[in-house]
Motif scaffolding. Structure first.
Motif, PDB file in Angstrom:
ATOM      1  N   GLU A 115       3.882  26.341 -13.955  1.00 57.74           N
ATOM      2  CA  GLU A 115       3.514  27.293 -14.997  1.00 57.74           C
ATOM      3  C   GLU A 115       2.040  27.194 -15.394  1.00 57.74           C
ATOM      4  O   GLU A 115       1.492  28.129 -15.998  1.00 57.74           O
ATOM      5  N   ASP A 116       1.404  26.077 -15.038  1.00 54.21           N
ATOM      6  CA  ASP A 116      -0.011  25.910 -15.386  1.00 54.21           C
ATOM      7  C   ASP A 116      -0.925  26.801 -14.556  1.00 54.21           C
ATOM      8  O   ASP A 116      -2.111  26.923 -14.861  1.00 54.21           O
ATOM      9  N   TYR A 117      -0.393  27.407 -13.499  1.00 50.12           N
ATOM     10  CA  TYR A 117      -1.224  28.234 -12.637  1.00 50.12           C
ATOM     11  C   TYR A 117      -1.322  29.688 -13.106  1.00 50.12           C
ATOM     12  O   TYR A 117      -1.994  30.493 -12.466  1.00 50.12           O
ATOM     13  N   LEU A 118      -0.680  30.016 -14.213  1.00 58.81           N
ATOM     14  CA  LEU A 118      -0.715  31.389 -14.692  1.00 58.81           C
ATOM     15  C   LEU A 118      -1.248  31.456 -16.114  1.00 58.81           C
ATOM     16  O   LEU A 118      -0.847  30.667 -16.981  1.00 58.81           O
ATOM     17  N   SER A 119      -2.145  32.399 -16.359  1.00 53.46           N
ATOM     18  CA  SER A 119      -2.619  32.649 -17.711  1.00 53.46           C
ATOM     19  C   SER A 119      -1.523  33.350 -18.497  1.00 53.46           C
ATOM     20  O   SER A 119      -0.466  33.705 -17.960  1.00 53.46           O
ATOM     21  N   VAL A 175      -4.738  30.729 -12.365  1.00 50.88           N
ATOM     22  CA  VAL A 175      -5.724  29.722 -12.774  1.00 50.88           C
ATOM     23  C   VAL A 175      -5.813  28.672 -11.677  1.00 50.88           C
ATOM     24  O   VAL A 175      -5.193  27.612 -11.735  1.00 50.88           O
ATOM     25  N   TRP A 176      -6.597  28.972 -10.649  1.00 47.76           N
ATOM     26  CA  TRP A 176      -6.697  28.082  -9.495  1.00 47.76           C
ATOM     27  C   TRP A 176      -7.786  27.041  -9.667  1.00 47.76           C
ATOM     28  O   TRP A 176      -7.784  26.020  -8.979  1.00 47.76           O
ATOM     29  N   HIS A 177      -8.740  27.275 -10.566  1.00 51.31           N
ATOM     30  CA  HIS A 177      -9.825  26.316 -10.782  1.00 51.31           C
ATOM     31  C   HIS A 177      -9.722  25.764 -12.198  1.00 51.31           C
ATOM     32  O   HIS A 177      -8.637  25.699 -12.765  1.00 51.31           O
ATOM     33  N   ALA A 178     -10.844  25.358 -12.775  1.00 52.31           N
ATOM     34  CA  ALA A 178     -10.804  24.693 -14.081  1.00 52.31           C
ATOM     35  C   ALA A 178     -10.434  25.641 -15.208  1.00 52.31           C
ATOM     36  O   ALA A 178      -9.873  25.221 -16.217  1.00 52.31           O
ATOM     37  N   LYS A 179     -10.729  26.931 -15.054  1.00 52.12           N
ATOM     38  CA  LYS A 179     -10.481  27.884 -16.116  1.00 52.12           C
ATOM     39  C   LYS A 179     -10.343  29.273 -15.515  1.00 52.12           C
ATOM     40  O   LYS A 179     -10.773  29.506 -14.384  1.00 52.12           O
ATOM     41  N   PRO A 180      -9.756  30.222 -16.262  1.00 48.34           N
ATOM     42  CA  PRO A 180      -9.735  31.600 -15.768  1.00 48.34           C
ATOM     43  C   PRO A 180     -11.146  32.156 -15.694  1.00 48.34           C
ATOM     44  O   PRO A 180     -12.028  31.752 -16.454  1.00 48.34           O
ATOM     45  N   PHE A 181     -11.355  33.108 -14.798  1.00 51.35           N
ATOM     46  CA  PHE A 181     -12.675  33.719 -14.657  1.00 51.35           C
ATOM     47  C   PHE A 181     -12.773  35.062 -15.370  1.00 51.35           C
ATOM     48  O   PHE A 181     -13.866  35.596 -15.528  1.00 51.35           O
ATOM     49  N   GLY A 182     -11.637  35.589 -15.821  1.00 55.36           N
ATOM     50  CA  GLY A 182     -11.645  36.766 -16.664  1.00 55.36           C
ATOM     51  C   GLY A 182     -11.940  38.068 -15.940  1.00 55.36           C
ATOM     52  O   GLY A 182     -11.928  38.146 -14.714  1.00 55.36           O
ATOM     53  N   PRO A 183     -12.267  39.121 -16.723  1.00 54.32           N
ATOM     54  CA  PRO A 183     -12.522  40.442 -16.145  1.00 54.32           C
ATOM     55  C   PRO A 183     -13.998  40.650 -15.858  1.00 54.32           C
ATOM     56  O   PRO A 183     -14.849  39.825 -16.215  1.00 54.32           O
ATOM     57  N   THR A 184     -14.309  41.771 -15.222  1.00 52.88           N
ATOM     58  CA  THR A 184     -15.705  42.173 -15.087  1.00 52.88           C
ATOM     59  C   THR A 184     -16.208  42.635 -16.452  1.00 52.88           C
ATOM     60  O   THR A 184     -15.431  42.982 -17.340  1.00 52.88           O
ATOM     61  N   ASN A 185     -17.523  42.649 -16.617  1.00 52.64           N
ATOM     62  CA  ASN A 185     -18.088  43.107 -17.885  1.00 52.64           C
ATOM     63  C   ASN A 185     -17.691  44.542 -18.192  1.00 52.64           C
ATOM     64  O   ASN A 185     -17.552  44.929 -19.355  1.00 52.64           O
ATOM     65  N   GLU A 186     -17.517  45.351 -17.153  1.00 50.57           N
ATOM     66  CA  GLU A 186     -17.230  46.765 -17.352  1.00 50.57           C
ATOM     67  C   GLU A 186     -15.853  47.021 -17.950  1.00 50.57           C
ATOM     68  O   GLU A 186     -15.625  48.066 -18.572  1.00 50.57           O
ATOM     69  N   VAL A 187     -14.899  46.109 -17.769  1.00 50.05           N
ATOM     70  CA  VAL A 187     -13.538  46.369 -18.248  1.00 50.05           C
ATOM     71  C   VAL A 187     -13.145  45.478 -19.416  1.00 50.05           C
ATOM     72  O   VAL A 187     -11.997  45.509 -19.847  1.00 50.05           O
ATOM     73  N   ILE A 188     -14.084  44.684 -19.946  1.00 51.29           N
ATOM     74  CA  ILE A 188     -13.740  43.822 -21.082  1.00 51.29           C
ATOM     75  C   ILE A 188     -13.158  44.643 -22.218  1.00 51.29           C
ATOM     76  O   ILE A 188     -12.181  44.267 -22.858  1.00 51.29           O
ATOM     77  N   GLY A 189     -13.756  45.811 -22.481  1.00 54.07           N
ATOM     78  CA  GLY A 189     -13.271  46.655 -23.561  1.00 54.07           C
ATOM     79  C   GLY A 189     -11.935  47.307 -23.277  1.00 54.07           C
ATOM     80  O   GLY A 189     -11.320  47.877 -24.187  1.00 54.07           O
ATOM     81  N   GLU A 190     -11.458  47.234 -22.025  1.00 54.98           N
ATOM     82  CA  GLU A 190     -10.179  47.838 -21.669  1.00 54.98           C
ATOM     83  C   GLU A 190      -9.027  46.848 -21.762  1.00 54.98           C
ATOM     84  O   GLU A 190      -7.875  47.219 -21.530  1.00 54.98           O
ATOM     85  N   ILE A 191      -9.334  45.586 -22.056  1.00 55.31           N
ATOM     86  CA  ILE A 191      -8.278  44.590 -22.221  1.00 55.31           C
ATOM     87  C   ILE A 191      -7.649  44.789 -23.586  1.00 55.31           C
ATOM     88  O   ILE A 191      -8.328  44.752 -24.608  1.00 55.31           O
ATOM     89  N   THR A 192      -6.345  44.982 -23.621  1.00 54.25           N
ATOM     90  CA  THR A 192      -5.658  45.173 -24.891  1.00 54.25           C
ATOM     91  C   THR A 192      -4.935  43.897 -25.265  1.00 54.25           C
ATOM     92  O   THR A 192      -5.197  42.832 -24.714  1.00 54.25           O
TER      93      THR A 192
END
Length: 385
Positions: A179-183, A203-220
């Motif tokens: 379960e640690d491999y999923l955000s 989450v394959w590395h130390a932390k999630p890498f998140g979205p591109t800058n262009e879609v940050i505002g589209e994350i609900t």
């Protein structure tokens, strides 16, 4: 489109017996800029190496390379092989990271999107099988929305995957559980989809890498799975406490707070690689216990005096004496810290990283640039870690 394709797609639109496939897209991030920067002579070998890495990872996990798409590739796996598709995404990212570290590639990072469901299967002009449908579109959109080095999967892929088969090099080193491999599950508005789409990051590395800058505002908002790991840093206010107990051999301990009782912590929830020290002040993000009756968790724990790597959230104006940075533990939990900035540390871009020292100011535990006595060899790193 030929008449045969027209008839095929028209009939398939109402056919419940379409095959279930796991579709994976892998794409080079920032390839247009890299082409202009490196030139064709340097770029083509980079593209070739990326396609070799991607193809080897896909076929090595039982998938099929459907086609190459300029600077990317599309692959298909049988519906019961969702875990293998996830492992493919992880291997692509790990191999690219390793190749870059060894000097084989320059600025070569990729994004991966994976979706599972029923597709329309047809024979391509070259003789192989190709696929279309909303699941294919979703995998491509997730790939396009994910940030560099990220692997995003839809909820159907998570439901289909045997997560016991999923692992990464860093995850094995830190003995992560499946379960640690999923955000946490989030929603994102994607082009071509009427409603926000549920997704999770691998989450394959130390932390999630998140979205591109262009879609940050589209994350609900996060979906129904509240209070889990890898969550929004603003979902629960950070708290301060004191290390009550720490076992360096077993790598776990407890943190005492004034108003909220004791919290459990282990090495996976500590920012950086240093042990905790009994009696020292810490700041952490509270998380619910893993099971009923257990202690709540102190995630993303930072200790006063520790040096940790932090990421600038935004531009620092030249006349400002502070900004905010993000720090992450080994499972991707993160919090924001107030950073006092000197003149020579101003004007740094969002996404740049630096070593900082956790320190106390009038606002509580914060941080300062690690450039004082005893902080040799540190400074701003303009590459995202």
């Amino acid at each position: 489109m030929s008449t045969e394709h027209f008839d095929l797609f028209r009939e398939a639109s109402g056919n419940a017996d379409r095959p279930i496939k796991v579709i994976l897209f892998a794409d080079l991030s920032g390839s247009t800029e890299m082409k202009g920067k490196l030139g064709e002579v340097a770029w083509l070998p980079t593209l070739g190496k990326f396609l070799d890495i991607t193809s080897d990872a896909i076929t090595g996990h039982g998938g099929t390379v459907v086609k190459y798409l300029g600077d990317g590739a599309m692959a298909a796996f049988d519906g019961e092989h969702a875990a293998e598709a996830i492992c493919t995404g992880i291997q692509i990212q790990e191999m690219l990271r390793s190749a870059k570290a060894q000097g084989w590639l320059n600025d070569c990072v990729a994004t991966v999107g994976i979706a599972t469901g029923r597709v329309v299967e047809f024979k391509a002009p070259g003789g192989g099988l190709d696929y279309v449908g909303s699941v294919v579109d979703l995998a491509a959109r997730l790939c396009g929305a994910a940030g560099p080095q990220a692997v995003w999967v839809d909820s159907a892929t998570v439901a289909s995957a045997n997560m016991n088969k999923v692992s990464s090099e860093l995850g094995r080193a830190h003995q992560r559980s499946p379960e640690d491999y999923l955000s946490d599950e989030w929603k994102v508005q994607l082009k071509g989809f009427a409603k926000p789409v549920k997704y999770r990051e691998v989450v394959w590395h130390a932390k999630p890498f998140g979205p591109t800058n262009e879609v940050i505002g589209e994350i609900t908002e996060r979906s129904d799975r509240q209070g889990g790991r890898h969550a929004d840093p603003h979902a629960a206010p950070a708290r301060e406490g004191v290390v009550k107990r720490w076992d360096p051999d077993k790598g776990f301990g407890f943190i005492a707070t004034v108003d909220h009782g004791d919290y459990y912590v282990n090495r996976r929830y500590i920012v950086g690689d240093e042990d905790l020290t009994v009696g020292r002040s810490v700041k952490f993000v509270p998380r619910p216990p893993l099971k009923e009756g257990a202690y709540p968790i102190a995630a993303c724990t930072v200790q006063e005096g520790h040096r940790v790597r932090a990421t600038f959230q935004r531009w620092v104006p030249a006349n400002a004496d502070f900004t905010f940075v993000d720090v992450c533990d080994h499972l991707g939990n993160r919090q924001s810290l107030y950073l006092s900035v000197k003149e020579d540390a101003a004007d740094h871009r969002a996404g740049e990283t630096a070593l900082v020292v956790v320190d106390r100011n009038r606002k509580g535990l914060a941080c300062r640039p690690a450039d004082g006595a005893g902080d040799e060899g540190v400074g701003i790193d303009d590459r995202v870690a």
